[in-house]
Design a protein around this motif. Sequence first.
Motif, short mmCIF file in Angstrom:
data_model
loop_
_atom_site.label_atom_id
_atom_site.label_comp_id
_atom_site.label_asym_id
_atom_site.label_seq_id
_atom_site.Cartn_x
_atom_site.Cartn_y
_atom_site.Cartn_z
N GLY A 203 0.66 -1.40 0.10
CA GLY A 203 -0.11 -0.05 -0.15
C GLY A 203 0.76 1.33 -0.04
N LYS A 204 2.20 1.10 -0.06
CA LYS A 204 2.94 2.40 -0.11
C LYS A 204 3.41 2.65 -1.55
CE LYS A 204 3.28 2.45 4.50
NZ LYS A 204 4.38 2.34 5.16
N PRO A 205 3.68 4.00 -1.86
CA PRO A 205 4.36 4.34 -3.10
C PRO A 205 5.66 3.83 -2.97
CG PRO A 205 3.07 6.19 -2.36
CD PRO A 205 3.01 5.12 -1.16
N ILE A 206 6.30 3.11 -3.60
CA ILE A 206 7.70 2.45 -3.56
C ILE A 206 8.54 3.39 -4.28
CG2 ILE A 206 9.30 0.55 -4.03
CD1 ILE A 206 7.20 0.08 -1.60
N ILE A 207 10.19 3.65 -3.54
CA ILE A 207 10.96 4.59 -4.13
C ILE A 207 12.24 3.57 -4.25
CG2 ILE A 207 12.27 6.55 -4.20
CD1 ILE A 207 9.26 7.18 -3.94
N LEU A 208 12.32 3.14 -5.70
CA LEU A 208 13.36 2.01 -5.63
C LEU A 208 15.01 2.42 -5.84
CD1 LEU A 208 13.49 -1.21 -6.15
CD2 LEU A 208 13.31 -0.62 -8.68
N MET A 209 15.57 1.82 -5.14
CA MET A 209 17.11 2.01 -5.44
C MET A 209 18.00 0.73 -5.79
SD MET A 209 19.83 4.22 -5.17
CE MET A 209 21.36 3.66 -5.17
N PRO A 210 18.09 0.30 -6.97
CA PRO A 210 18.73 -1.00 -7.38
C PRO A 210 20.13 -0.80 -7.72
CG PRO A 210 17.46 0.04 -9.41
CD PRO A 210 17.50 1.14 -8.08
N LEU A 232 8.52 15.09 3.14
CA LEU A 232 7.50 15.68 2.10
C LEU A 232 6.31 14.84 1.82
CD1 LEU A 232 10.06 17.00 -0.73
CD2 LEU A 232 9.04 18.48 0.99
N ARG A 233 6.57 13.64 1.84
CA ARG A 233 5.64 12.45 1.59
C ARG A 233 5.78 11.35 2.53
NH1 ARG A 233 2.86 12.17 -3.29
NH2 ARG A 233 2.25 9.96 -2.51
N PRO A 234 5.32 11.39 3.86
CA PRO A 234 5.28 10.42 4.63
C PRO A 234 4.81 9.11 4.36
CG PRO A 234 4.44 12.67 5.58
CD PRO A 234 4.44 12.51 4.07
N ASP A 235 4.01 8.96 3.16
CA ASP A 235 3.62 7.69 2.92
C ASP A 235 4.55 6.78 2.14
OD1 ASP A 235 3.34 9.65 0.94
OD2 ASP A 235 1.69 8.65 -0.06
N VAL A 236 5.58 7.32 1.63
CA VAL A 236 6.39 6.64 0.83
C VAL A 236 7.24 5.54 1.36
CG1 VAL A 236 6.54 8.38 -0.99
CG2 VAL A 236 8.41 8.19 0.87
N HIS A 237 7.79 4.61 0.70
CA HIS A 237 8.59 3.63 1.31
C HIS A 237 9.91 3.35 0.48
CE1 HIS A 237 9.42 0.53 4.58
NE2 HIS A 237 9.94 0.01 3.78
N GLY A 238 10.95 3.41 0.94
CA GLY A 238 12.23 3.11 0.11
C GLY A 238 12.57 1.65 0.04
N VAL A 239 13.10 1.08 -1.12
CA VAL A 239 13.62 -0.26 -1.16
C VAL A 239 14.65 -0.24 -1.87
CG1 VAL A 239 13.10 -2.46 -2.19
CG2 VAL A 239 11.07 -1.19 -1.38
N VAL A 240 15.88 -1.01 -1.23
CA VAL A 240 17.02 -1.04 -1.84
C VAL A 240 17.49 -2.35 -2.25
CG1 VAL A 240 19.68 -0.67 -1.26
CG2 VAL A 240 17.91 0.78 -0.14
N VAL A 241 17.50 -2.60 -3.59
CA VAL A 241 17.62 -4.03 -4.03
C VAL A 241 19.28 -4.16 -4.64
CG1 VAL A 241 17.11 -5.58 -5.90
CG2 VAL A 241 15.40 -3.92 -4.87
N LEU A 264 15.10 6.28 9.63
CA LEU A 264 14.39 5.57 8.59
C LEU A 264 14.19 4.28 8.60
CD1 LEU A 264 16.43 7.44 5.53
CD2 LEU A 264 14.18 7.85 6.33
N THR A 265 14.30 3.50 9.79
CA THR A 265 14.35 2.01 10.10
C THR A 265 12.79 1.57 9.50
OG1 THR A 265 15.77 2.35 11.84
CG2 THR A 265 14.24 0.43 11.59
N GLU A 266 11.94 2.40 9.66
CA GLU A 266 10.41 1.95 9.21
C GLU A 266 10.18 2.24 7.84
OE1 GLU A 266 8.84 -0.15 11.16
OE2 GLU A 266 10.46 0.08 12.67
N ALA A 267 11.15 3.16 7.12
CA ALA A 267 10.68 3.78 5.80
C ALA A 267 11.67 3.29 4.80
CB ALA A 267 10.73 5.31 6.07
N VAL A 268 12.62 2.69 5.18
CA VAL A 268 13.60 1.86 3.96
C VAL A 268 13.84 0.49 4.52
CG1 VAL A 268 15.79 1.88 2.80
CG2 VAL A 268 14.50 4.23 3.51
#
Length: 382
Positions: A203-210, A232-241, A264-268
């Motif tokens: 359910g989160k907008p995913i911000i991807l870092m591959p 700016l956008r508390p709803d986003v979630h970062g994903v590091v692949v 950022l423990t809960e956000a990335v």
Amino acid sequence: MLDAVNETEASPRVLKVVQLLPALNSGGVERGTVEFARELVRLGHQSVVISHGGRMVEQLEAEGSKHIAMPIHRKSLGSLWQVRPLRRLLETLQADVIHVRSRVPAWIAWLAWRKMDPASRPRLVSTFHGMYSVNAYSAIMAKAEHCIAISHCVKRYMVDNYQIPESKITLIPRGLDAEAFVRQDADSQWLEALFSEYPQLSGKPIILMPGRLSRWKGQEAFLQMMARLVSLRPDVHGVVVGDAEPGKQHYLEELLAMRESLGLTEAVTFVGHRSDIANFYRLAAVTCHLSNKEEPFGRTVPESLACGTPVVAYDRGGASESLNAGFRQGLVPADDVVAFAARVADLLEADNQISLPPEYYLDHQVASTLNVYEQLLGNSAH
């Protein structure tokens, strides 16, 4: 420069092509080698890859290529003991083309090749996959009969630093597989499995870092950017692949500590090495490219664009070239993390129009590379 070729054309003869690289574990060069090998087989050619081995050998062989394991990966004088064994192997293989993709294998291959009979030896091609340090060690890549540059910035580097005549260079961007990277929704079963393992992503907008975990790839800048973006956008979630290289797991620990210090423990989320990157592109709202130096190509940029996902990247190197070609809105000034976060936030609300040119696809790369081979083979001067 050799003539261009239409990607619908096929090579008129069956070729035996030998590619050499250090290993087949992970990374853009390795993936590109395996994909090119598969396409050679599909078009009816014979494909041989020589490397130290790795996790991608099984896929390579399953797709019809032959793999020959040789210790051609070590940056040491001891690697020169492989010159004679490689020469004997090449004489046995009777290949049409030797294609080197890295410096140590290039040295071994060139030393073996130059003592072969000029009337019957294979043609020698190199691909500059990077902007190598300017020294005698790196200059081996310029000794091939013809050189391929993967981007305009690499070609400029080759001409400026190695004085390679432009007639000896063909620009061929690294092509992506149009069947693997296609615009469609992420697979529903894949999503179910991912959210079961990482429920925090649902359910989160995913911000991807591959990309593999490496200091120059920009994971630290990504965490800094995410700290600003979350404000700016508390709803986003970062994903590091991506995973750290062997022996460098301490860098992952540093990144995890930095994530905690930035709150950022809960956000990335770090998900490690994955073989399902296309689905991550499709899941993502925005893909990020934050290399802290000019990158020769930046494969993640066209891959994400091909999947229909916008990319934000610093305006330099190969990543800049890809974005200028397919999505100019994603360019931000180099090393400006504040502007980067603002652009990501803007794109989350925008109607993003993406158009990736055909030269960024694998069929174009294969046809263009085969054209290089054919023109060399048609030239009797060795």
